[in-house]
Scaffold this motif. Structure first.
Motif, PDB file in Angstrom:
ATOM      1  N   ARG A  67       0.864  -1.091  -0.032  1.00 32.92           N
ATOM      2  CA  ARG A  67       0.126  -0.014  -0.051  1.00 32.92           C
ATOM      3  C   ARG A  67       0.829   1.288   0.020  1.00 32.92           C
ATOM      4  O   ARG A  67       1.727   1.484   0.869  1.00 32.92           O
ATOM      5  CB  ARG A  67      -0.957   0.108   1.270  1.00 32.92           C
ATOM      6  CG  ARG A  67      -1.657  -1.243   1.551  1.00 32.92           C
ATOM      7  CD  ARG A  67      -2.623  -1.077   2.835  1.00 32.92           C
ATOM      8  NE  ARG A  67      -3.006  -2.470   3.042  1.00 32.92           N
ATOM      9  CZ  ARG A  67      -3.913  -2.787   3.912  1.00 32.92           C
ATOM     10  NH1 ARG A  67      -4.071  -1.622   4.778  1.00 32.92           N
ATOM     11  NH2 ARG A  67      -4.462  -3.915   4.279  1.00 32.92           N
ATOM     12  N   LEU A  68       0.701   2.064  -1.177  1.00 31.45           N
ATOM     13  CA  LEU A  68       1.467   3.418  -1.285  1.00 31.45           C
ATOM     14  C   LEU A  68       0.973   4.261  -0.110  1.00 31.45           C
ATOM     15  O   LEU A  68      -0.152   4.577  -0.039  1.00 31.45           O
ATOM     16  CB  LEU A  68       1.482   3.828  -2.349  1.00 31.45           C
ATOM     17  CG  LEU A  68       2.567   3.217  -3.522  1.00 31.45           C
ATOM     18  CD1 LEU A  68       1.957   1.991  -3.925  1.00 31.45           C
ATOM     19  CD2 LEU A  68       2.992   4.146  -4.586  1.00 31.45           C
ATOM     20  N   ARG A 125      -0.360  -3.230  -7.647  1.00 28.86           N
ATOM     21  CA  ARG A 125      -1.305  -2.902  -8.701  1.00 28.86           C
ATOM     22  C   ARG A 125      -2.405  -4.146  -8.655  1.00 28.86           C
ATOM     23  O   ARG A 125      -2.156  -5.197  -8.400  1.00 28.86           O
ATOM     24  CB  ARG A 125      -0.547  -2.988  -9.966  1.00 28.86           C
ATOM     25  CG  ARG A 125       0.402  -1.962 -10.273  1.00 28.86           C
ATOM     26  CD  ARG A 125      -0.116  -0.498 -10.431  1.00 28.86           C
ATOM     27  NE  ARG A 125       0.850   0.458 -10.826  1.00 28.86           N
ATOM     28  CZ  ARG A 125       0.574   1.675 -10.988  1.00 28.86           C
ATOM     29  NH1 ARG A 125      -0.748   2.020 -11.250  1.00 28.86           N
ATOM     30  NH2 ARG A 125       1.527   2.715 -11.175  1.00 28.86           N
ATOM     31  N   ILE A 126      -3.877  -3.472  -8.959  1.00 27.98           N
ATOM     32  CA  ILE A 126      -4.864  -4.327  -9.158  1.00 27.98           C
ATOM     33  C   ILE A 126      -5.015  -4.928 -10.465  1.00 27.98           C
ATOM     34  O   ILE A 126      -4.943  -4.093 -11.373  1.00 27.98           O
ATOM     35  CB  ILE A 126      -6.053  -3.627  -8.433  1.00 27.98           C
ATOM     36  CG1 ILE A 126      -5.834  -3.449  -7.050  1.00 27.98           C
ATOM     37  CG2 ILE A 126      -7.357  -4.589  -8.762  1.00 27.98           C
ATOM     38  CD1 ILE A 126      -5.524  -4.635  -6.226  1.00 27.98           C
ATOM     39  N   ALA A 159     -11.912   1.951  -7.964  1.00 31.51           N
ATOM     40  CA  ALA A 159     -11.847   0.526  -8.615  1.00 31.51           C
ATOM     41  C   ALA A 159     -10.298   0.279  -8.740  1.00 31.51           C
ATOM     42  O   ALA A 159      -9.624  -0.542  -9.089  1.00 31.51           O
ATOM     43  CB  ALA A 159     -11.936   0.554 -10.013  1.00 31.51           C
ATOM     44  N   THR A 160      -9.346   1.425  -8.116  1.00 29.13           N
ATOM     45  CA  THR A 160      -7.923   1.360  -7.998  1.00 29.13           C
ATOM     46  C   THR A 160      -7.257   1.863  -6.799  1.00 29.13           C
ATOM     47  O   THR A 160      -7.692   3.080  -6.337  1.00 29.13           O
ATOM     48  CB  THR A 160      -7.155   2.317  -9.222  1.00 29.13           C
ATOM     49  OG1 THR A 160      -7.982   2.020 -10.291  1.00 29.13           O
ATOM     50  CG2 THR A 160      -6.018   1.958  -9.447  1.00 29.13           C
ATOM     51  N   PRO A 161      -6.488   1.210  -6.128  1.00 27.40           N
ATOM     52  CA  PRO A 161      -5.876   1.498  -4.962  1.00 27.40           C
ATOM     53  C   PRO A 161      -4.956   2.692  -5.438  1.00 27.40           C
ATOM     54  O   PRO A 161      -4.546   2.816  -6.629  1.00 27.40           O
ATOM     55  CB  PRO A 161      -5.106   0.266  -4.419  1.00 27.40           C
ATOM     56  CG  PRO A 161      -4.875  -0.551  -5.240  1.00 27.40           C
ATOM     57  CD  PRO A 161      -6.235  -0.302  -6.510  1.00 27.40           C
ATOM     58  N   SER A 214     -10.750   1.672  -0.577  1.00 29.82           N
ATOM     59  CA  SER A 214     -10.437   1.380   0.596  1.00 29.82           C
ATOM     60  C   SER A 214      -9.945  -0.127   0.802  1.00 29.82           C
ATOM     61  O   SER A 214     -10.459  -0.919   0.436  1.00 29.82           O
ATOM     62  CB  SER A 214     -11.923   1.536   1.433  1.00 29.82           C
ATOM     63  OG  SER A 214     -11.741   1.328   2.727  1.00 29.82           O
ATOM     64  N   TRP A 215      -9.044  -0.002   2.011  1.00 27.86           N
ATOM     65  CA  TRP A 215      -8.534  -1.410   2.407  1.00 27.86           C
ATOM     66  C   TRP A 215      -9.463  -1.829   3.441  1.00 27.86           C
ATOM     67  O   TRP A 215      -9.413  -3.240   3.735  1.00 27.86           O
ATOM     68  CB  TRP A 215      -7.059  -1.297   2.644  1.00 27.86           C
ATOM     69  CG  TRP A 215      -6.030  -1.163   1.758  1.00 27.86           C
ATOM     70  CD1 TRP A 215      -5.590   0.358   1.572  1.00 27.86           C
ATOM     71  CD2 TRP A 215      -5.743  -1.540   0.653  1.00 27.86           C
ATOM     72  NE1 TRP A 215      -4.913   0.407   0.230  1.00 27.86           N
ATOM     73  CE2 TRP A 215      -4.820  -0.893  -0.143  1.00 27.86           C
ATOM     74  CE3 TRP A 215      -5.700  -3.199   0.269  1.00 27.86           C
ATOM     75  CZ2 TRP A 215      -4.203  -1.478  -1.337  1.00 27.86           C
ATOM     76  CZ3 TRP A 215      -5.240  -3.434  -0.724  1.00 27.86           C
ATOM     77  CH2 TRP A 215      -4.442  -2.813  -1.556  1.00 27.86           C
TER      78      TRP A 215
END
Length: 668
Positions: free
Chosen positions: A20-21, A393-394, A370-372, A447-448
């Motif tokens: 996680r950045l 990356r997802i 849709a994207t962290p 969201s994590w």
């Protein structure tokens, strides 16, 4: 990088272990870019941050720079090009305490070494042009940097734990306030510490935001003081680093306070946030202002519907601003002299601003539903954005993402709808309604902690509305439904839910409602006002408002807005969920952390007692469950606990919405 993309959203543990950045630092010329990236340790017991070198041009893969077990965070570049960071990693020379973070320096070539350390820890705030540093630390209440070591040893040896309180606040988020005095210190290039705020008491610099004038001659900081009625007020102070002369630059009043000072690179201006005081009729409003340090009229920046979340100076005349906008986000460029605003990006939220004006760019972390968070390079000229390779990356999502809207009494209320790929008229998907916290918040980012794609992979459709009081819709949107009127929010959420349930691919009979914090308050209130759902999940939710308003760490603000129950009995009777406990028939899962001081665990305990004592059947037939985390705060942060939380929440919904086997009494 692409081959390592994660796409198995049935694997809860796999998702929670993704990198996680969390932060970025860019060199002034933009030739170097470093990210702080957190990842779960082997046992999932904690998140550990490390520093990675990214390619600003977006051509090469990221390269890891640090590897310690204690982790490294808060990177910043020094004037000589070396990298500064905070870490509690072991000091090979034995000079730094390993239990608290010190400031370290990593040259472009060679090993890292300690710059400075203190028993109260050191967190880097800003770097001056001459290499001196502004940092935060803390000393035991009533002490100083000179006697802190002796006093800490005496307290530890005697096992003293008492805190002598003389006013409010006494708690914040998940820790006590009053046993230590936060301080701002100047760290010389050789590592010597000088206390810039020796007169600070235990509240003056709690959660302070500060900045250093680039030539190192002064600091600008928030300064908090207690006032009557358990309230505090935060002003902006200017402190000379040589003489320690203290001047109130922007005084707080009963109607407004100040936060988040950021000094321009030429040292002439400071960007600040002016916050109005909330009342029973108006919420808190934020205003971005630019003030000259030598006086003069301020410039107020008009940002429209944007709810500002961060800002940073790119150069002496350019301020970069980011914030929420219409369930997405925006990046703005502000003229530092006139306050004129130009929109660079308006498609997604951005954070961790790292301007590189010499390169004509600003680096940031971009996210959406849709994207962290992932690093991007944004041109300051035309707003064009380029992706930068980084871990975490997802890949393909387990369903579709769509924006949906409904009209509620002339107001357009929207939200995001996540739908599983297999949903059809022949096999409609069960539906979850998620209500966000805040209430000033927005469903606009990855969201994590609450990730809808885990539920979508399980076959659920998830609706995420942005109803009244959501951010990104201007001051009018923030105030619609104030002061936290549950019926207004529920009407908007239910109307949008009913609209999407008209779709043939969604099952209107198999539904659940979930929420945390303010969303948990909403689910608690909804539980006593409707039987339409098959399951309700409430996390850290307010239950008895007469109790919560006076015991939360934000008690002054809550009581100022809502008064006391004996003063407003009709309001509390209508909006405190505990008054409607006898009407609850829907199975409820209650989840809570013991270290939550924002919504104290007493809320969950009282809710749980009301559910258990009010259940008319045998104990073994009661459908309600309580998942308690003894070491978590308002959020469930430990990866192992987050896995348990997700498994319990999804299992509980599977049981009561889909008819699956009950969740075991003892979780694995």
């Amino acid at each position: 990088m692409d081959s390592a993309r994660f796409d198995d959203f049935t694997d809860i543990d796999g998702l929670l272990r993704l990198p996680r950045l969390a932060g970025l630092a860019a060199s002034p010329g933009g030739e170097r870019l470093v990210a702080a990236i957190a990842q779960a340790d082997e046992h999932g017991s904690r998140m550990v941050s490390s520093l990675w070198e990214l390619d600003p041009a977006g051509e090469r893969d990221a390269r890891r720079l640090t590897w310690s077990d204690k982790g490294e965070s808060a990177p910043r570049f020094a004037p000589d090009g070396s990298l500064l960071f905070s870490s509690a990693r072991p000091d090979p020379t034995g000079g730094a305490d390993e239990d608290v973070p010190a400031i370290w320096r990593l040259p472009e070539r060679g090993e890292a070494s300690v710059v400075a350390s203190a028993l109260g820890g050191l967190s880097l705030v800003a770097v001056a042009d001459d290499g001196s540093l502004l940092a935060t630390t803390e000393v035991l209440a009533g002490g100083s940097l000179d006697d802190d070591a002796e006093r800490r040893k005496a307290r530890k040896d005697a096992k003293r734990t008492g805190i002598w309180h003389t006013g409010m606040p006494i708690r914040y988020w998940d820790h006590e306030v009053g046993d230590v005095s936060p301080r701002l210190v100047l760290v010389s290039p050789s590592g010597e510490l000088r206390d810039l705020t020796p007169d600070a008491d235990t509240v003056a610099l709690v959660n302070a935001s500060a900045d250093l004038v680039p030539d190192g001659s002064a600091i600008v900081t928030t300064w908090t003081e207690r006032v009557a009625g358990g309230e505090t007020r935060s002003s902006i102070a200017l402190i000379d680093t040589a003489s320690l002369e203290w001047r109130e630059l922007l005084p707080a009043t009963a109607g407004e306070q100040w936060s988040s000072p950021a000094v321009s690179p030429d040292g002439t201006r400071v960007a600040v946030t002016r916050l109005t005081t909330s009342t029973p009729t108006d919420t808190t409003y934020d205003f971005l202002e630019l003030h000259r340090l030598d006086g003069g009229d301020p410039v107020t920046v008009e940002v429209g519907d944007v709810t500002i979340t961060d800002y940073a100076w790119a150069d002496a005349s350019t301020l970069i601003v980011v914030g929420d906008l219409h369930s997405r986000g925006a990046v703005l460029v502000v003229d530092g002299a006139t306050g004129a605003v130009r929109t660079l990006v308006d498609d997604a939220p951005h954070a961790a601003l790292a301007p590189a004006a010499e390169a004509g760019a600003v680096f940031a972390l971009r996210t959406d539903m849709a994207t962290p968070a992932a690093p991007v390079r944004i041109s300051l000229e035309d707003g064009s954005s380029a992706s930068i390779p980084a871990p975490g990356r997802i890949g393909e999502l387990p369903g579709a993402l769509e924006w949906v809207e409904a009209d509620v009494d002339g107001v357009t209320v929207g939200g995001w709808l996540c739908t599983p790929r297999a949903a059809s008229a022949a096999e409609p998907a069960p539906v979850m309604l998620w209500i966000h916290g805040g209430p000033h918040g927005s469903y606009n980012a990855w969201s994590w902690r609450w990730n809808p794609w885990l539920a979508v992979a399980r076959g659920y459709a998830v609706l995420l509305p942005d109803p009244a009081m959501s951010t990104g819709y201007g001051h009018a949107g923030l105030n619609r439904g104030w002061p936290r009127l549950a019926d207004v929010v529920w009407r908007e959420c239910e109307t949008l839910l009913d609209a999407v349930l008209e779709r043939p691919g969604l099952d209107s009979e198999r539904t659940a409602v979930l929420g945390g914090s303010f969303g948990g308050y909403m689910t608690n209130w909804i539980a006593g006002h409707t039987e339409r759902f098959r399951a309700i999940v409430t996390h850290a939710g307010l239950w008895a408002l007469d109790q919560q308003h006076a015991t939360t760490d934000a008690a002054a603000q809550k009581v100022r807005v809502h008064g006391h129950a004996d003063e407003l009995p009709d309001w509390y009777r209508a909006y405190s969920p505990h008054h409607h406990a006898s009407a609850i028939t829907t199975p409820m899962l209650v989840t809570q952390g013991n270290r939550d001081y924002r919504v104290p665990v007493s809320e969950a305990l009282r809710l749980w007692w009301d559910l258990v004592s009010g259940w008319p059947g045998s104990p073994e037939s009661m459908p309600h469950r309580f998942l308690q985390f003894t070491d978590e705060n308002h959020w469930v942060l430990r990866p192992s606990n987050a896995r348990t939380w997700n498994e319990a929440v999804l299992g509980f919904c599977d049981q009561h919405v889909l008819g699956a086997e009950p969740v075991p009494d003892a979780l694995a």
